[in-house]
Motif scaffolding. Sequence first.
Motif, short mmCIF file in Angstrom:
data_model
loop_
_atom_site.label_atom_id
_atom_site.label_comp_id
_atom_site.label_asym_id
_atom_site.label_seq_id
_atom_site.Cartn_x
_atom_site.Cartn_y
_atom_site.Cartn_z
N PHE A 1 -1.90 8.69 3.87
CA PHE A 1 -1.31 8.07 5.17
C PHE A 1 -1.81 6.64 5.26
CE2 PHE A 1 -0.73 12.22 5.23
CZ PHE A 1 -1.37 13.13 6.04
N ILE A 2 -0.83 5.77 5.03
CA ILE A 2 -1.27 4.37 5.20
C ILE A 2 -1.24 4.13 6.64
CG2 ILE A 2 -0.77 2.06 4.78
CD1 ILE A 2 -1.05 3.73 2.17
N PRO A 3 -2.52 3.39 7.13
CA PRO A 3 -2.53 2.95 8.49
C PRO A 3 -1.27 2.31 9.28
CG PRO A 3 -4.63 2.53 7.66
CD PRO A 3 -3.56 3.13 6.39
N SER B 1 3.35 7.52 10.23
CA SER B 1 3.47 7.30 8.70
C SER B 1 3.10 8.54 7.91
CB SER B 1 2.08 6.31 8.80
OG SER B 1 0.89 6.94 8.56
N ILE B 2 2.48 9.56 8.56
CA ILE B 2 2.44 10.90 8.10
C ILE B 2 3.47 11.56 7.65
CG2 ILE B 2 1.63 13.46 8.25
CD1 ILE B 2 -0.64 12.42 10.02
N LEU C 1 0.86 -1.08 0.01
CA LEU C 1 0.11 0.30 0.00
C LEU C 1 1.04 1.26 -0.06
CD1 LEU C 1 -2.96 -1.19 2.39
CD2 LEU C 1 -2.82 -0.87 0.01
N VAL C 2 2.11 1.22 0.75
CA VAL C 2 3.05 2.44 0.76
C VAL C 2 3.53 2.78 -0.62
CG1 VAL C 2 5.03 3.12 1.64
CG2 VAL C 2 3.56 2.23 3.44
N VAL D 1 2.97 18.76 12.63
CA VAL D 1 2.96 17.46 12.78
C VAL D 1 4.09 17.17 13.62
CG1 VAL D 1 3.62 15.43 11.61
CG2 VAL D 1 1.94 16.70 10.62
N ASP D 2 5.08 17.71 13.53
CA ASP D 2 6.31 17.58 14.21
C ASP D 2 6.05 17.58 15.76
OD1 ASP D 2 9.08 18.46 12.41
OD2 ASP D 2 8.42 16.58 13.18
N GLU D 3 5.28 18.67 16.08
CA GLU D 3 4.93 18.99 17.55
C GLU D 3 4.10 18.14 17.99
OE1 GLU D 3 5.18 24.03 17.97
OE2 GLU D 3 4.44 22.70 19.61
#
Lengths: 601, 415
Positions: free
Chosen positions: B87-89, B288-289, B79-80, B200-202
């Motif tokens: 965003f693959i689970p 994953s994000i 999927l990736v 996203v980082d934070e």
Amino acid sequence: MMSSEDDDSQEARLFTSTDAMESLVLDQTPISHPFLSNSDYRSAMSASTPLDESNHPLASPPKHDLSQRSFRDSNRKSFQDSPNSSSSRRSLREADLVEPPSYADAIFTPHMGDASSMSENGREVGSSSSSSIPYSPTYTDTLVITVTQPQKSQEPGTSLVPGGSSYVTYLITTRTNIREYQGTEFSVRRRFRDVVTLADRLADAYRGYFIPPRPDKSIVESQVMQKAEFIEQRRLALEKYLSRLAAHPVLRRSNELRLFLQFQGKLPLTPNTDIASRMLDGAVNLPRQLFGESSSLIPPQEASQPAKGGRDLVRLFKELKQSVTNDWGGVKPAIVEEDRAFLEKKEKLQDLQKQLGDASQQAEALVKAQQEVGEVMGELGLAFIKIAKFETEEAATDAQRVHANNTKRVGTATIKASRFHREANVQSVKHLDQLHEYLGLMQALHAAYADRSNALLTVQTLMTDLEANKLKVEKLHQAASKFFGVDKNRERKIEELKEVVKVNEAARDSAQQEYDRIKERNRTELERLEKDRRKDFLNMIRGFVMTQVGYAEKISNVWASVVEESANGLSGKSLDTTSSGSSTPNCLGPVQWMIAGPRGI
Amino acid sequence: MVRFFAATQQGSRPGGPQSPTADQPSLSISVTDPVKLGNGVQSYISYRVSTKTINQEDRGPEKIVIRRYSDFVWLHDRLVEKHKGIFIPPLPEKSAVEKFRFSAEFIEVRRRALDGFLKRIASHPQLRSSEDLKNFLTADEEVWAMEKARLQEGSVFKKKPGDFLQMFKEVQTKVTDVVLGKDKPQEESDPEYEKVKHYVDELEDHLSEAQKQSFRLVKRQRELGQALSEFGKAVKSLGNCEGGPLGTAFSELGGQSDVLSVKLQLQAQDLLMNFEEPIKEYVRIIQSIKNVMVDRAQAYRLQKDLSEAFKLKELNLEKLRLVRPDKVAEAELEVREMKVQSDEARARFQDIVRLMAQEMERFQEEKTNDLGTILQEFARAQAQLAADTADAWRTLLPELDKCTSEDVQTLKSSV
């Protein structure tokens, strides 16, 4: 032995006292709250580990505002002194982010209210004390002792140690209305060495009583002696010790204690001279005793004292010989009748001590575990609050704002719950401390029983001596009757020996009296111990349970309101997402199934 | 006794996990029944994967297959590969410590995570129609084994020469980056995107912290349960020693301590499964994000590189026209090819950008819902535990009253 009013008021005092304690704790703002770190806990439990800790029995006398203040002070002090700066930082940030909950309706719970209304004599005694001995017998007269203001002091240089050695003095403040003490409030400065002296004097003068053991001397280097934490621990230990003395029905009236508390200037209690000089004394006496220049007898008045090392070497040897004779089943002296009953009781008490030690240890572990849970909850709540703040700042979507609200709600509740957990723990410590107290008392009991054994040994030794001397007289008489005529020497000897026998008999009687006295003291003390222990333990269990109930209810309420609020929020939300027609399928994602788990499948 | 009911029941929508749309039946998937297979060093856990297709009218037949962890890994990696930008689970972690590979707790945690993995895929608008998913869910044992083997072998050579070039270029850019150090001129400079990256980082930091603390809470709660149990035992012994009403009181105290200790242990387990692990899953989702972000960065660089390479080739072509007319035809061909590749790369990059935007929005919605549920469940469980605790201790009080009055009686009679 105590006045009957004690029984009724004990219960009332417990509940009102816990109320007082709770309102005391709750009145404090989060910042000055005694944030129990490990070191604070230790100081609350006083100095060393519970088992070797010379912890003290019985209760303290009722304390008043003076001690309440000092409780706050002492805790605040230890809080400031403690190296746990992270906890202070944390509590400050908590205060920033979370409004301090209102404790307007701070009375425990309805149940607590019921309990306290049960008792008639609502005699309020402010019993919170830095010594954390919540259960106090009531006396009609008061004797309240506090120890404060440690100060460093310099000893003038001794010949051995170049320069002066420094030591610490403590301010001992007493408030009393006992008549023997002239005055109602006064203070003296004492150092630890003085306390040791006091303890030794009491041990000499009050053989057979369960005398609270004093705080340990510490064999540490002077570096450690100076550390604030050590000094604080010692201050607390001293206060506990003196309070326990003040709670003892007999010791509180002793001259020794009174002098210690009141006499300004150098303590007039003669300390034991050091071992070296005592040995020398003994050595000096020994030849005289051996060669019979002075009587090798123990003078009557000295018979009522235990054989001291050094001074009475000969006596020591004799008593040692006697005890060996006893042990090896030689002819046992007459006084053994109730030995068996006594030994049985002693065995039971050994067992009790062991169980008490276990329970005390587990109680400490329990409290520590509860503390950890409380602390972790605080960290978790803080993490949530930070998330909420973050999401609010970065909110680009409505979803985020909703999320921020949810998180903030739960975060706030978690912090509240954490605070309750920790408060509950502070209270629990106060209750469970009774286990430590009574464990310490077992030490006193051992000492008292040792007094008894020593006294018995003295009696037995003297009796053996007496028999031996009587035999000598008998032999001389027989010898005299065999010969014709009068032997001047022998006559004189017989007379001398008869004198010796007389003195011996007097000594034996004196020793016997002392032994009986000690036995009686043992007995009454044991009775007192049993009674007090039963009552105090019942109160302890009760207090502990009520604390747990009260705080569990409070915590439950906090969470219940969160559940309610978020349930409302959720149903409101699901309506919104239905109408928004977003690309996301629905409200219930995989997470619901994860949580539902086996139930769902 | 107070019971706190899960508020999730309120939000229930009829018809199951997804509302079936007219064109697409929805899938109800569950992962259950872990079973240990194989011998010794080669033993592993197999899971039962059950799929039900749900039309608007009725539920379809159930299809059951047996899969193991490495199968899930295969699906995830496919999927990736195929759905860049989505965003693959995430999968649960490979086990770090051999010792715990077969512990009941580890297996259960993994089972739940795998279950969640498939459910998330099935509820994703694009992923749910993936061919690979279909194979995973339906292929019988032999077919599955064959497929896997074939695809695994072929995967290295499956790529077109063009892809090879891509791969080469990717390696090249990576190496160049390393050689040139952190100063990558080939980075997107979209301020909006920067904000997203920063967010996203934070978020990852915050959620990691929350996960760490929740794990510690689980541990501490277990320890508390243990301490309570020991305390109960010690207190009961003490009670035996004391005897009389006091002894009874101690026994009761010990008894309730035992009861509560058990409750605490259970609740700690609950906390792990329903609180700590879900939060951990979200940390993995964020990872994953971040993988997608890496993909995006790569795609950006690639299209940049190819675009420049194309321009270069065009320039060279013009030069060649003047200098080496014989080479022109070949060069023209190359230029055309280059343009195709460059366009493809740009399209792929833009796909990723578009998908990412959609995915972020979806992610926010899901996060709010999921974490909302998680937090609510946490609150509910805490409320229940506290209420149970209060109840348990409260039952002692009448007993204690009895003991106290008995004791008073004994005192009075002895005086």
